[in-house]
Design a protein around this motif. Structure first.
Motif, PDB file in Angstrom:
ATOM      1  N   TRP A   1      -7.895   4.057 -10.447  1.00 52.90           N
ATOM      2  CA  TRP A   1      -9.645   4.134 -10.480  1.00 52.90           C
ATOM      3  C   TRP A   1      -9.670   4.001 -11.828  1.00 52.90           C
ATOM      4  CZ3 TRP A   1     -13.129   2.889  -7.608  1.00 52.90           C
ATOM      5  CH2 TRP A   1     -14.386   3.233  -7.865  1.00 52.90           C
ATOM      6  N   ARG A   2      -9.137   4.797 -12.664  1.00 49.82           N
ATOM      7  CA  ARG A   2      -9.339   5.013 -14.044  1.00 49.82           C
ATOM      8  C   ARG A   2      -8.902   4.015 -14.959  1.00 49.82           C
ATOM      9  NH1 ARG A   2      -6.946  11.096 -14.884  1.00 49.82           N
ATOM     10  NH2 ARG A   2      -8.768  12.273 -13.782  1.00 49.82           N
ATOM     11  N   THR A   3      -8.432   2.553 -14.364  1.00 45.13           N
ATOM     12  CA  THR A   3      -7.966   1.675 -15.148  1.00 45.13           C
ATOM     13  C   THR A   3      -8.623   0.246 -14.578  1.00 45.13           C
ATOM     14  OG1 THR A   3      -5.818   2.770 -15.335  1.00 45.13           O
ATOM     15  CG2 THR A   3      -5.878   0.554 -15.894  1.00 45.13           C
ATOM     16  N   PRO A   4      -9.860   0.184 -14.869  1.00 41.21           N
ATOM     17  CA  PRO A   4     -10.643  -0.931 -14.280  1.00 41.21           C
ATOM     18  C   PRO A   4      -9.983  -2.174 -14.286  1.00 41.21           C
ATOM     19  CG  PRO A   4     -12.061   0.467 -15.731  1.00 41.21           C
ATOM     20  CD  PRO A   4     -10.342   0.927 -15.928  1.00 41.21           C
ATOM     21  N   ARG A   5      -9.197  -2.743 -15.162  1.00 40.26           N
ATOM     22  CA  ARG A   5      -8.365  -3.741 -15.282  1.00 40.26           C
ATOM     23  C   ARG A   5      -7.544  -4.119 -14.285  1.00 40.26           C
ATOM     24  NH1 ARG A   5      -3.469  -3.932 -16.813  1.00 40.26           N
ATOM     25  NH2 ARG A   5      -2.601  -2.104 -17.858  1.00 40.26           N
ATOM     26  N   ILE A   6      -6.955  -2.843 -13.826  1.00 45.96           N
ATOM     27  CA  ILE A   6      -5.965  -3.095 -12.715  1.00 45.96           C
ATOM     28  C   ILE A   6      -6.608  -3.516 -11.271  1.00 45.96           C
ATOM     29  CG2 ILE A   6      -4.217  -1.673 -11.088  1.00 45.96           C
ATOM     30  CD1 ILE A   6      -3.251  -2.753 -13.788  1.00 45.96           C
ATOM     31  N   LEU A   7      -7.982  -2.877 -11.163  1.00 48.80           N
ATOM     32  CA  LEU A   7      -8.478  -3.161 -10.011  1.00 48.80           C
ATOM     33  C   LEU A   7      -9.196  -4.508  -9.991  1.00 48.80           C
ATOM     34  CD1 LEU A   7     -10.612   0.252  -9.869  1.00 48.80           C
ATOM     35  CD2 LEU A   7      -8.446  -0.551  -8.716  1.00 48.80           C
ATOM     36  N   ALA A   8      -9.309  -5.032 -11.220  1.00 47.80           N
ATOM     37  CA  ALA A   8      -9.920  -6.645 -11.353  1.00 47.80           C
ATOM     38  C   ALA A   8      -8.794  -7.609 -10.917  1.00 47.80           C
ATOM     39  CB  ALA A   8     -10.410  -7.022 -12.597  1.00 47.80           C
ATOM     40  N   ASP A   9      -7.641  -7.130 -11.027  1.00 48.92           N
ATOM     41  CA  ASP A   9      -6.439  -8.190 -10.888  1.00 48.92           C
ATOM     42  C   ASP A   9      -6.325  -8.319  -9.058  1.00 48.92           C
ATOM     43  OD1 ASP A   9      -5.715  -8.304 -13.468  1.00 48.92           O
ATOM     44  OD2 ASP A   9      -4.032  -6.792 -13.017  1.00 48.92           O
ATOM     45  N   ASP A  10      -5.706  -9.350  -8.581  1.00 50.19           N
ATOM     46  CA  ASP A  10      -5.231  -9.658  -7.379  1.00 50.19           C
ATOM     47  C   ASP A  10      -4.476  -8.515  -6.649  1.00 50.19           C
ATOM     48  OD1 ASP A  10      -2.290 -10.697  -6.723  1.00 50.19           O
ATOM     49  OD2 ASP A  10      -2.850 -10.948  -8.655  1.00 50.19           O
ATOM     50  N   PRO A  11      -4.774  -8.269  -5.506  1.00 48.92           N
ATOM     51  CA  PRO A  11      -4.316  -7.038  -4.708  1.00 48.92           C
ATOM     52  C   PRO A  11      -2.559  -6.916  -4.867  1.00 48.92           C
ATOM     53  CG  PRO A  11      -5.666  -8.472  -3.150  1.00 48.92           C
ATOM     54  CD  PRO A  11      -5.617  -8.932  -4.571  1.00 48.92           C
ATOM     55  N   GLU A  12      -1.973  -8.115  -4.981  1.00 48.29           N
ATOM     56  CA  GLU A  12      -0.418  -8.042  -5.045  1.00 48.29           C
ATOM     57  C   GLU A  12      -0.168  -7.594  -6.490  1.00 48.29           C
ATOM     58  OE1 GLU A  12       1.870  -8.548  -2.679  1.00 48.29           O
ATOM     59  OE2 GLU A  12       0.122  -8.719  -1.417  1.00 48.29           O
TER      60      GLU A  12
ATOM     61  N   GLY B   1     -12.868   3.811  -1.351  1.00 48.98           N
ATOM     62  CA  GLY B   1     -12.423   3.764  -0.108  1.00 48.98           C
ATOM     63  C   GLY B   1     -11.714   2.214   0.142  1.00 48.98           C
ATOM     64  N   ALA B   2     -12.132   1.426  -0.249  1.00 53.60           N
ATOM     65  CA  ALA B   2     -11.583   0.086  -0.095  1.00 53.60           C
ATOM     66  C   ALA B   2     -10.159   0.260  -0.678  1.00 53.60           C
ATOM     67  CB  ALA B   2     -12.232  -1.114  -0.607  1.00 53.60           C
ATOM     68  N   LEU B   3     -10.082   0.975  -2.016  1.00 54.21           N
ATOM     69  CA  LEU B   3      -8.544   0.689  -2.599  1.00 54.21           C
ATOM     70  C   LEU B   3      -7.900   1.906  -1.687  1.00 54.21           C
ATOM     71  CD1 LEU B   3      -7.263   0.461  -5.619  1.00 54.21           C
ATOM     72  CD2 LEU B   3      -8.107   2.592  -6.008  1.00 54.21           C
ATOM     73  N   TYR B   4      -8.527   2.871  -1.283  1.00 53.49           N
ATOM     74  CA  TYR B   4      -7.536   3.761  -0.260  1.00 53.49           C
ATOM     75  C   TYR B   4      -7.004   3.070   0.714  1.00 53.49           C
ATOM     76  CZ  TYR B   4      -5.943   7.575   2.220  1.00 53.49           C
ATOM     77  OH  TYR B   4      -5.387   8.564   3.063  1.00 53.49           O
ATOM     78  N   ASP B   5      -7.758   2.335   1.555  1.00 49.55           N
ATOM     79  CA  ASP B   5      -7.381   1.648   2.754  1.00 49.55           C
ATOM     80  C   ASP B   5      -6.454   0.718   2.462  1.00 49.55           C
ATOM     81  OD1 ASP B   5      -9.303   3.374   4.169  1.00 49.55           O
ATOM     82  OD2 ASP B   5     -10.660   1.740   4.317  1.00 49.55           O
ATOM     83  N   ALA B   6      -6.623  -0.106   1.468  1.00 47.48           N
ATOM     84  CA  ALA B   6      -5.633  -1.052   1.159  1.00 47.48           C
ATOM     85  C   ALA B   6      -4.106  -0.815   0.391  1.00 47.48           C
ATOM     86  CB  ALA B   6      -6.189  -2.175  -0.073  1.00 47.48           C
TER      87      ALA B   6
END
Length: 168
Positions: free
Chosen positions: A46-57, A10-15
């Motif tokens: 979502w399937r690439t966890p390393r991307i989600l660990a990076d900063d939002p930009e 949900g946070a990923l979608y909202d952002a």
């Protein structure tokens, strides 16, 4: 799906969903097709966890690139091509201008992010083909100012393109 995963999704979608959707609509003009591209982009993130660990930009830049590739792939797919049989072959072949159109849109967006002073110097130099002296005369500013604005304008343009995933 555990509650923590649902909250993260949900946070990923909202952002990111809104800006990515607007970007895809800008590229394609297809509002309903943009929903599919955003969904696939979010799924890949979502399937690439390393991307989600990076900063939002960094995550947003990665998602813009993924969305652009999805749009280009869809435009080139056999599903999109409508073959029509004719009695005579066409007079001449036409090159696919998809990449150049997307590149022009990205450059236009990056140029819009520059200040007016930087943009007018960069546009006159690269699109108008004017020299530093000609730009200085036309804008009635010193040549050193033109050189400085050109340097910093190109630097800001490069950063704007990097944010869109075009350059390294």
């Amino acid at each position: 799906m555990p509650s923590d995963d649902a909250d993260r999704l949900g946070a990923l979608y909202d952002a990111h969903a809104g800006p990515i959707w607007r970007y895809v609509v800008h590229l394609t003009g297809d509002r309903s097709g943009a929903d599919d591209v955003v969904q696939e982009t979010l799924l890949r993130a979502w399937r690439t966890p390393r991307i989600l660990a990076d900063d939002p930009e960094t995550t947003r830049s990665w998602m813009y690139t993924v969305a652009r590739h999805l749009v280009v792939d869809d435009a080139r797919s056999a599903r999109r091509r409508r073959e029509v049989t004719t009695d005579e072959p066409p007079e001449s072949a036409v090159r696919d201008a998809t990449d150049s159109i997307f590149d022009a849109i990205l450059i236009e967006e990056a140029l819009a992010g520059l200040s007016l002073a930087h943009r007018e110097v960069v546009v006159r130099a690269y699109y108008g083909g004017l020299t530093v002296a000609e730009i200085a005369e036309e804008l009635t500013i010193p040549e050193g100012t033109v050189k400085s604005r050109l340097h910093y304008g190109l630097r800001a343009l490069r950063l704007g393109l990097q944010e869109r995933g075009v350059t390294r």
